[in-house]
Design a protein around this motif. Structure first.
Motif, PDB file in Angstrom:
ATOM      1  N   ILE A  99       9.920 -22.529 -25.157  1.00  0.00           N
ATOM      2  CA  ILE A  99       8.843 -21.774 -24.448  1.00  0.00           C
ATOM      3  C   ILE A  99       8.934 -20.338 -24.986  1.00  0.00           C
ATOM      4  O   ILE A  99       7.859 -19.666 -24.946  1.00  0.00           O
ATOM      5  N   GLN A 100      10.283 -19.788 -25.028  1.00  0.00           N
ATOM      6  CA  GLN A 100      10.300 -18.150 -25.551  1.00  0.00           C
ATOM      7  C   GLN A 100       9.867 -18.136 -26.998  1.00  0.00           C
ATOM      8  O   GLN A 100       9.182 -17.089 -27.158  1.00  0.00           O
ATOM      9  N   GLN A 101      10.223 -19.128 -27.592  1.00  0.00           N
ATOM     10  CA  GLN A 101       9.763 -18.907 -29.150  1.00  0.00           C
ATOM     11  C   GLN A 101       8.209 -19.195 -29.370  1.00  0.00           C
ATOM     12  O   GLN A 101       7.843 -18.231 -30.101  1.00  0.00           O
ATOM     13  N   VAL A 102       7.422 -19.876 -28.734  1.00  0.00           N
ATOM     14  CA  VAL A 102       6.214 -19.913 -28.778  1.00  0.00           C
ATOM     15  C   VAL A 102       5.424 -18.730 -28.413  1.00  0.00           C
ATOM     16  O   VAL A 102       4.515 -18.232 -29.150  1.00  0.00           O
ATOM     17  N   ARG A 103       5.965 -18.251 -27.252  1.00  0.00           N
ATOM     18  CA  ARG A 103       5.425 -17.023 -26.652  1.00  0.00           C
ATOM     19  C   ARG A 103       5.657 -15.839 -27.816  1.00  0.00           C
ATOM     20  O   ARG A 103       4.904 -14.998 -28.019  1.00  0.00           O
ATOM     21  N   SER A 104       6.934 -15.630 -28.296  1.00  0.00           N
ATOM     22  CA  SER A 104       7.069 -14.660 -29.114  1.00  0.00           C
ATOM     23  C   SER A 104       6.670 -14.879 -30.481  1.00  0.00           C
ATOM     24  O   SER A 104       6.186 -13.876 -30.973  1.00  0.00           O
ATOM     25  N   HIS A 105       6.432 -15.891 -30.908  1.00  0.00           N
ATOM     26  CA  HIS A 105       5.598 -16.173 -32.240  1.00  0.00           C
ATOM     27  C   HIS A 105       4.225 -15.676 -32.162  1.00  0.00           C
ATOM     28  O   HIS A 105       3.591 -14.981 -33.052  1.00  0.00           O
ATOM     29  N   TYR A 106       3.470 -15.888 -30.951  1.00  0.00           N
ATOM     30  CA  TYR A 106       2.226 -15.593 -30.679  1.00  0.00           C
ATOM     31  C   TYR A 106       2.057 -13.844 -30.687  1.00  0.00           C
ATOM     32  O   TYR A 106       1.369 -13.265 -31.339  1.00  0.00           O
ATOM     33  N   ARG A 127      -0.751 -25.440 -36.886  1.00  0.00           N
ATOM     34  CA  ARG A 127       0.147 -24.899 -37.572  1.00  0.00           C
ATOM     35  C   ARG A 127       1.192 -24.183 -36.546  1.00  0.00           C
ATOM     36  O   ARG A 127       2.235 -23.897 -37.241  1.00  0.00           O
ATOM     37  N   PHE A 128       0.847 -24.108 -35.383  1.00  0.00           N
ATOM     38  CA  PHE A 128       1.784 -23.525 -34.838  1.00  0.00           C
ATOM     39  C   PHE A 128       2.511 -24.283 -33.577  1.00  0.00           C
ATOM     40  O   PHE A 128       3.434 -24.009 -32.826  1.00  0.00           O
ATOM     41  N   LYS A 129       2.431 -25.771 -33.815  1.00  0.00           N
ATOM     42  CA  LYS A 129       3.085 -26.723 -33.025  1.00  0.00           C
ATOM     43  C   LYS A 129       4.369 -27.461 -33.822  1.00  0.00           C
ATOM     44  O   LYS A 129       4.450 -27.354 -34.965  1.00  0.00           O
ATOM     45  N   ASN A 130       5.438 -27.378 -32.890  1.00  0.00           N
ATOM     46  CA  ASN A 130       6.724 -28.005 -33.444  1.00  0.00           C
ATOM     47  C   ASN A 130       7.309 -27.115 -34.645  1.00  0.00           C
ATOM     48  O   ASN A 130       7.408 -27.646 -35.639  1.00  0.00           O
ATOM     49  N   VAL A 131       7.124 -25.899 -34.566  1.00  0.00           N
ATOM     50  CA  VAL A 131       7.350 -25.068 -35.901  1.00  0.00           C
ATOM     51  C   VAL A 131       8.827 -25.130 -36.104  1.00  0.00           C
ATOM     52  O   VAL A 131       9.546 -25.229 -37.450  1.00  0.00           O
ATOM     53  N   GLN A 132       9.882 -25.400 -35.172  1.00  0.00           N
ATOM     54  CA  GLN A 132      11.449 -25.489 -35.358  1.00  0.00           C
ATOM     55  C   GLN A 132      11.678 -26.722 -35.805  1.00  0.00           C
ATOM     56  O   GLN A 132      12.290 -27.083 -37.086  1.00  0.00           O
ATOM     57  N   TYR A 133      11.102 -27.947 -35.263  1.00  0.00           N
ATOM     58  CA  TYR A 133      11.289 -29.185 -35.667  1.00  0.00           C
ATOM     59  C   TYR A 133      10.820 -29.524 -37.304  1.00  0.00           C
ATOM     60  O   TYR A 133      11.418 -30.242 -38.142  1.00  0.00           O
ATOM     61  N   LYS A 134       9.609 -28.902 -37.449  1.00  0.00           N
ATOM     62  CA  LYS A 134       9.055 -29.023 -38.873  1.00  0.00           C
ATOM     63  C   LYS A 134       9.971 -28.419 -39.942  1.00  0.00           C
ATOM     64  O   LYS A 134      10.109 -28.874 -41.370  1.00  0.00           O
ATOM     65  N   ALA A 192       3.230 -25.608 -19.120  1.00  0.00           N
ATOM     66  CA  ALA A 192       2.723 -26.940 -19.347  1.00  0.00           C
ATOM     67  C   ALA A 192       2.085 -27.282 -20.591  1.00  0.00           C
ATOM     68  O   ALA A 192       2.222 -28.403 -21.283  1.00  0.00           O
ATOM     69  N   LEU A 193       1.303 -26.129 -21.194  1.00  0.00           N
ATOM     70  CA  LEU A 193       0.430 -26.358 -22.380  1.00  0.00           C
ATOM     71  C   LEU A 193       1.494 -26.338 -23.704  1.00  0.00           C
ATOM     72  O   LEU A 193       1.415 -27.090 -24.532  1.00  0.00           O
ATOM     73  N   ILE A 194       2.553 -25.575 -23.344  1.00  0.00           N
ATOM     74  CA  ILE A 194       3.585 -25.563 -24.393  1.00  0.00           C
ATOM     75  C   ILE A 194       4.269 -26.905 -24.740  1.00  0.00           C
ATOM     76  O   ILE A 194       4.675 -27.433 -25.666  1.00  0.00           O
ATOM     77  N   HIS A 197       2.210 -29.733 -26.431  1.00  0.00           N
ATOM     78  CA  HIS A 197       2.095 -29.537 -27.888  1.00  0.00           C
ATOM     79  C   HIS A 197       3.363 -29.235 -28.503  1.00  0.00           C
ATOM     80  O   HIS A 197       3.433 -29.178 -29.850  1.00  0.00           O
ATOM     81  N   ASN A 198       4.416 -29.365 -28.188  1.00  0.00           N
ATOM     82  CA  ASN A 198       5.697 -28.927 -28.775  1.00  0.00           C
ATOM     83  C   ASN A 198       7.021 -30.011 -28.213  1.00  0.00           C
ATOM     84  O   ASN A 198       8.009 -29.731 -28.118  1.00  0.00           O
ATOM     85  N   LYS A 199       6.579 -31.321 -28.048  1.00  0.00           N
ATOM     86  CA  LYS A 199       7.450 -32.238 -27.782  1.00  0.00           C
ATOM     87  C   LYS A 199       8.695 -32.381 -28.720  1.00  0.00           C
ATOM     88  O   LYS A 199       9.803 -32.290 -28.147  1.00  0.00           O
ATOM     89  N   GLU A 200       8.342 -32.256 -30.012  1.00  0.00           N
ATOM     90  CA  GLU A 200       9.554 -32.477 -30.866  1.00  0.00           C
ATOM     91  C   GLU A 200      10.279 -31.326 -30.790  1.00  0.00           C
ATOM     92  O   GLU A 200      11.654 -31.156 -30.718  1.00  0.00           O
ATOM     93  N   ASP A 201       9.984 -30.034 -30.472  1.00  0.00           N
ATOM     94  CA  ASP A 201      10.645 -28.664 -30.540  1.00  0.00           C
ATOM     95  C   ASP A 201      11.730 -28.909 -29.315  1.00  0.00           C
ATOM     96  O   ASP A 201      12.745 -28.386 -29.533  1.00  0.00           O
ATOM     97  N   PHE A 202      11.172 -29.409 -28.097  1.00  0.00           N
ATOM     98  CA  PHE A 202      12.038 -29.474 -26.982  1.00  0.00           C
ATOM     99  C   PHE A 202      13.090 -30.583 -27.002  1.00  0.00           C
ATOM    100  O   PHE A 202      14.171 -30.345 -26.789  1.00  0.00           O
ATOM    101  N   LYS A 203      12.736 -31.521 -27.768  1.00  0.00           N
ATOM    102  CA  LYS A 203      13.650 -32.573 -27.979  1.00  0.00           C
ATOM    103  C   LYS A 203      14.922 -31.719 -28.960  1.00  0.00           C
ATOM    104  O   LYS A 203      16.025 -32.124 -28.714  1.00  0.00           O
ATOM    105  N   LEU A 204      14.545 -31.218 -29.954  1.00  0.00           N
ATOM    106  CA  LEU A 204      15.558 -30.741 -30.929  1.00  0.00           C
ATOM    107  C   LEU A 204      16.162 -29.507 -30.103  1.00  0.00           C
ATOM    108  O   LEU A 204      17.408 -29.629 -30.495  1.00  0.00           O
ATOM    109  N   TYR A 205      15.601 -28.746 -29.149  1.00  0.00           N
ATOM    110  CA  TYR A 205      16.511 -27.628 -28.633  1.00  0.00           C
ATOM    111  C   TYR A 205      17.498 -28.646 -27.491  1.00  0.00           C
ATOM    112  O   TYR A 205      18.795 -28.019 -27.518  1.00  0.00           O
ATOM    113  N   GLU A 206      17.251 -29.504 -27.194  1.00  0.00           N
ATOM    114  CA  GLU A 206      17.813 -30.166 -26.257  1.00  0.00           C
ATOM    115  C   GLU A 206      19.337 -30.858 -26.815  1.00  0.00           C
ATOM    116  O   GLU A 206      20.330 -30.678 -26.430  1.00  0.00           O
TER     117      GLU A 206
END
Length: 323
Positions: A99-106, A127-134, A192-194, A197-206
């Motif tokens: 949540i913080q990464q996406v907003r900060s990236h924006y 291009r801005f979805k799941n950037v950590q997982y990628k 909710a929007l984040i 579109h970033n389900k893989e990033d949330f899994k990675l962070y957990e």
């Protein structure tokens, strides 16, 4: 912990405190020993990388130049790009609450890249979805040498220093000075929007939160840190067997795994099978870190089967019989 052979490979994921870490690393290692790869147009990109990789398209030559000259390599690049040249144990990255990464990236894109669209449009762009997982691009996350947490940056840095026997000092740069608090406040709709579109990033962070505590304990107690995970197998084999991998980067011997049902040990197997992904990603033992085990027919459906590292007694994986 055993000191790493150079170079270290820092995978710089956008807006995860990477700028602070890379600048501090440059001060520690010296500019001549730090190689940047931020793409062919970036001024920071090392001249050898720009010429050999981007102009001559000879990544092998670029990789060998890095191994020859660099002590620290970084950039907005994924792990596989330089995995053939640098062992996975030398790879370092930081991850952040998505949540913080996406907003900060924006916010970063609006300030530095003249991005004019709305936050909603930003989140919806592929291009801005799941950037950590990628950034891992098919590398098993547990294979990465160290995964730090942005929210625990100083603690992460101390563990990195101890693990690799270095002394990089803490810095705090490239922050949004207009932000009034330490974290962004978002609406329920934006969150909710984040998440959508970033389900893989949330899994990675957990995963990273749990992994951090495991590795912290190992580093502080100077005990082996066993890396592990499941590997691909046919859907028809699910519940009948397991395929996985395990490695101890401080040993060239295979990890020995105790297989138990309840308190009863039913087998002992070495993680010594070949796994092509482990070889391609330069993970350990030239890829010979895999294991497989077919469940005995005498076991009943629903019974739990556990896999422990014999050396540490740590529970690595659990599965249930389901024929």
């Amino acid at each position: 912990m055993e000191a790493a052979n150079y170079p270290l490979f820092f995978i710089h994921i956008s807006k995860t405190a990477g700028s602070s870490f890379r600048v501090a690393a440059e001060r520690y290692f010296g500019k001549e020993h730090v190689f940047y790869d931020y793409g062919p147009k970036a001024n920071e990109t090392n001249p050898d990388i720009r010429t050999l990789d981007y102009e001559k398209r000879d990544r092998y030559a670029a990789g060998m130049k890095i191994v020859e000259k660099a002590k620290f390599l970084t950039g907005h690049i994924n792990h596989p790009k330089y995995a053939p040249f640098i062992p996975a144990k030398n790879a370092i990255t930081f991850v952040r609450d998505p949540i913080q990464q996406v907003r900060s990236h924006y916010e970063h894109f609006t300030r530095h890249h003249r991005y004019k669209r709305s936050f909603t449009e930003f989140v919806n762009e592929p291009r801005f979805k799941n950037v950590q997982y990628k950034a891992f691009q098919g590398t098993w996350p547990d294979a990465i040498g160290f995964i730090g947490l942005t929210e625990r940056y100083n603690e992460s840095l101390a563990l990195i220093n101890k693990m690799y026997s270095i002394d990089i000092q803490g810095l705090d740069i490239n922050k949004n000075t207009e932000k009034k608090s330490s974290s962004y406040e978002l609406s329920d709709e934006e969150i909710a929007l984040i998440k959508k579109h970033n389900k893989e990033d949330f899994k990675l962070y957990e995963y990273a939160l749990t992994r951090f505590e495991r590795q912290k304990l190992a580093i502080e107690s100077d005990t082996p840190f066993i890396r592990f995970g499941k590997t691909n197998m046919a859907a028809s084999d699910e519940g009948k067997m397991i395929k996985g991998w395990a490695a101890d980067y401080n040993s060239q011997s295979p990890v020995v795994i105790d297989v138990r049902v309840g308190k009863k040990k039913i087998a002992e197997i070495p993680a010594s099978e070949y796994r092509s992904t482990a070889n391609e990603r330069n993970i350990h033992r030239n890829g010979f870190v895999g294991f497989s085990f077919t469940y005995p027919k005498k076991l009943k459906n629903g019974e739990q089967i556990d896999f422990f590292a014999k050396s540490s007694g740590e529970l690595l994986l659990s599965d249930s019989i389901g024929r």
